[in-house]
Design a protein around this motif. Structure first.
Motif, PDB file in Angstrom:
ATOM      1  N   ASN A  28     -10.673  -1.781  -2.128  1.00 53.53           N
ATOM      2  CA  ASN A  28      -9.681  -1.614  -1.061  1.00 53.53           C
ATOM      3  C   ASN A  28      -8.337  -2.172  -1.512  1.00 53.53           C
ATOM      4  N   PRO A  29      -7.588  -1.371  -2.281  1.00 50.79           N
ATOM      5  CA  PRO A  29      -6.285  -1.852  -2.730  1.00 50.79           C
ATOM      6  C   PRO A  29      -5.286  -1.834  -1.577  1.00 50.79           C
ATOM      7  N   ILE A  30      -4.202  -2.560  -1.762  1.00 51.19           N
ATOM      8  CA  ILE A  30      -3.128  -2.464  -0.766  1.00 51.19           C
ATOM      9  C   ILE A  30      -2.147  -1.411  -1.261  1.00 51.19           C
ATOM     10  N   ARG A  31      -1.419  -0.816  -0.333  1.00 49.26           N
ATOM     11  CA  ARG A  31      -0.434   0.218  -0.673  1.00 49.26           C
ATOM     12  C   ARG A  31       0.966  -0.359  -0.557  1.00 49.26           C
ATOM     13  N   THR A  32       1.789  -0.032  -1.545  1.00 48.06           N
ATOM     14  CA  THR A  32       3.183  -0.460  -1.494  1.00 48.06           C
ATOM     15  C   THR A  32       3.967   0.536  -0.636  1.00 48.06           C
ATOM     16  N   ASP A  33       5.222   0.228  -0.390  1.00 48.29           N
ATOM     17  CA  ASP A  33       6.075   1.145   0.377  1.00 48.29           C
ATOM     18  C   ASP A  33       6.203   2.492  -0.312  1.00 48.29           C
ATOM     19  N   SER A  34       6.128   2.482  -1.631  1.00 51.19           N
ATOM     20  CA  SER A  34       6.226   3.739  -2.376  1.00 51.19           C
ATOM     21  C   SER A  34       4.849   4.355  -2.624  1.00 51.19           C
ATOM     22  N   ASN A  35       3.826   3.867  -1.898  1.00 47.83           N
ATOM     23  CA  ASN A  35       2.470   4.404  -1.893  1.00 47.83           C
ATOM     24  C   ASN A  35       1.681   4.147  -3.185  1.00 47.83           C
ATOM     25  N   TYR A  36       2.124   3.172  -3.993  1.00 43.33           N
ATOM     26  CA  TYR A  36       1.334   2.774  -5.154  1.00 43.33           C
ATOM     27  C   TYR A  36       0.185   1.897  -4.670  1.00 43.33           C
ATOM     28  N   ARG A  37      -0.951   2.025  -5.348  1.00 43.04           N
ATOM     29  CA  ARG A  37      -2.084   1.155  -5.033  1.00 43.04           C
ATOM     30  C   ARG A  37      -2.001  -0.093  -5.903  1.00 43.04           C
ATOM     31  N   LEU A  38      -2.144  -1.247  -5.275  1.00 40.04           N
ATOM     32  CA  LEU A  38      -2.170  -2.518  -5.993  1.00 40.04           C
ATOM     33  C   LEU A  38      -3.523  -3.178  -5.771  1.00 40.04           C
ATOM     34  N   TYR A  39      -4.157  -3.570  -6.877  1.00 43.52           N
ATOM     35  CA  TYR A  39      -5.486  -4.163  -6.840  1.00 43.52           C
ATOM     36  C   TYR A  39      -5.375  -5.657  -7.123  1.00 43.52           C
ATOM     37  N   GLY A  40      -5.998  -6.460  -6.278  1.00 41.45           N
ATOM     38  CA  GLY A  40      -5.947  -7.908  -6.428  1.00 41.45           C
ATOM     39  C   GLY A  40      -7.179  -8.466  -7.120  1.00 41.45           C
ATOM     40  N   GLU A  41      -7.251  -9.790  -7.129  1.00 40.43           N
ATOM     41  CA  GLU A  41      -8.376 -10.485  -7.765  1.00 40.43           C
ATOM     42  C   GLU A  41      -9.698 -10.143  -7.095  1.00 40.43           C
ATOM     43  N   ASP A  42      -9.666  -9.883  -5.780  1.00 43.22           N
ATOM     44  CA  ASP A  42     -10.902  -9.513  -5.084  1.00 43.22           C
ATOM     45  C   ASP A  42     -11.468  -8.213  -5.650  1.00 43.22           C
ATOM     46  N   CYS A  43     -10.588  -7.283  -6.007  1.00 41.13           N
ATOM     47  CA  CYS A  43     -11.038  -6.012  -6.602  1.00 41.13           C
ATOM     48  C   CYS A  43     -11.663  -6.245  -7.976  1.00 41.13           C
ATOM     49  N   ILE A  44     -11.106  -7.178  -8.725  1.00 40.77           N
ATOM     50  CA  ILE A  44     -11.664  -7.498 -10.045  1.00 40.77           C
ATOM     51  C   ILE A  44     -13.073  -8.068  -9.868  1.00 40.77           C
TER      52      ILE A  44
END
Length: 137
Positions: A28-44
Motif C-alpha cells: 500500500n504505497p502512498i501517492r504523491t500529488d503527481s500520482n507517483y507511488r512511494l513505498y516506505g519501510e513497511d513495504c520493504i
C-alpha cells in the motif's frame, strides 16, 4: 520513501512484480500529488515477508491473508493497552493493601483455623493467595 524503480532495485524484483503486489493489495504505497507511488519501510518489510512465504511455497492468496492478519495485530490501540495495565496496577495495589491487612490475622490462626480458611477458598484461590503472599515479601 522509495519510488517503484528504486525499491525494485533495492529488493531485486521487477517493477512489474511490485506493481502486481500493489494491485492485489499486498503493498500500500502512498501517492504523491503527481500520482507517483512511494513505498516506505513497511513495504520493504512486507516484501521480505512475501519472499519468505514464497520460499515456503505459500500461494499469494495465503500470503495476503497472513500479512493482513499481521497488520491487524499490529494495529492494537496502544492507549487501550496502557489503560488496561494502569487498571491492573491499581487492582494489584488494592490487593496488596488488603493482603497486608489480612496477613497479621492469618499469622495468629492455628493450623485447624488455617485449614478452614483454605477450604473456603476456590481451587484457583489457593494458588492465587500463595502467589500474592510471595509477591508481597
Amino acid at each position: 520513501m522509495y519510488r517503484i524503480g528504486e525499491i525494485a532495485k533495492l529488493m531485486n524484483l521487477s517493477k512489474r512484480t511490485i506493481d502486481y503486489y500493489t494491485q492485489i493489495g499486498l503493498l500500500n504505497p502512498i501517492r504523491t500529488d503527481s500520482n507517483y507511488r512511494l513505498y516506505g519501510e513497511d513495504c520493504i518489510q512486507i516484501m521480505h515477508l512475501i519472499e519468505h512465504y514464497k520460499n515456503l511455497n505459500m500461494p499469494l492468496e495465503e500470503i495476503k491473508s497472513s500479512i493482513e492478519l499481521i497488520k491487524t495485530e499490529n494495529c492494537i490501540d496502544k492507549q487501550k493497552v496502557e489503560k488496561h495495565f494502569e487498571q491492573i496496577g491499581i487492582l494489584m495495589r488494592h490487593l496488596k493493601e488488603e493482603i497486608e491487612a489480612i496477613e497479621p490475622i492469618l499469622q495468629r490462626l492455628n493450623q485447624n483455623q488455617k485449614e478452614m480458611v483454605v477450604n473456603k477458598l476456590s481451587s484457583q484461590g489457593v494458588p492465587l493467595a500463595q502467589t500474592l503472599l510471595l509477591l508481597l515479601r
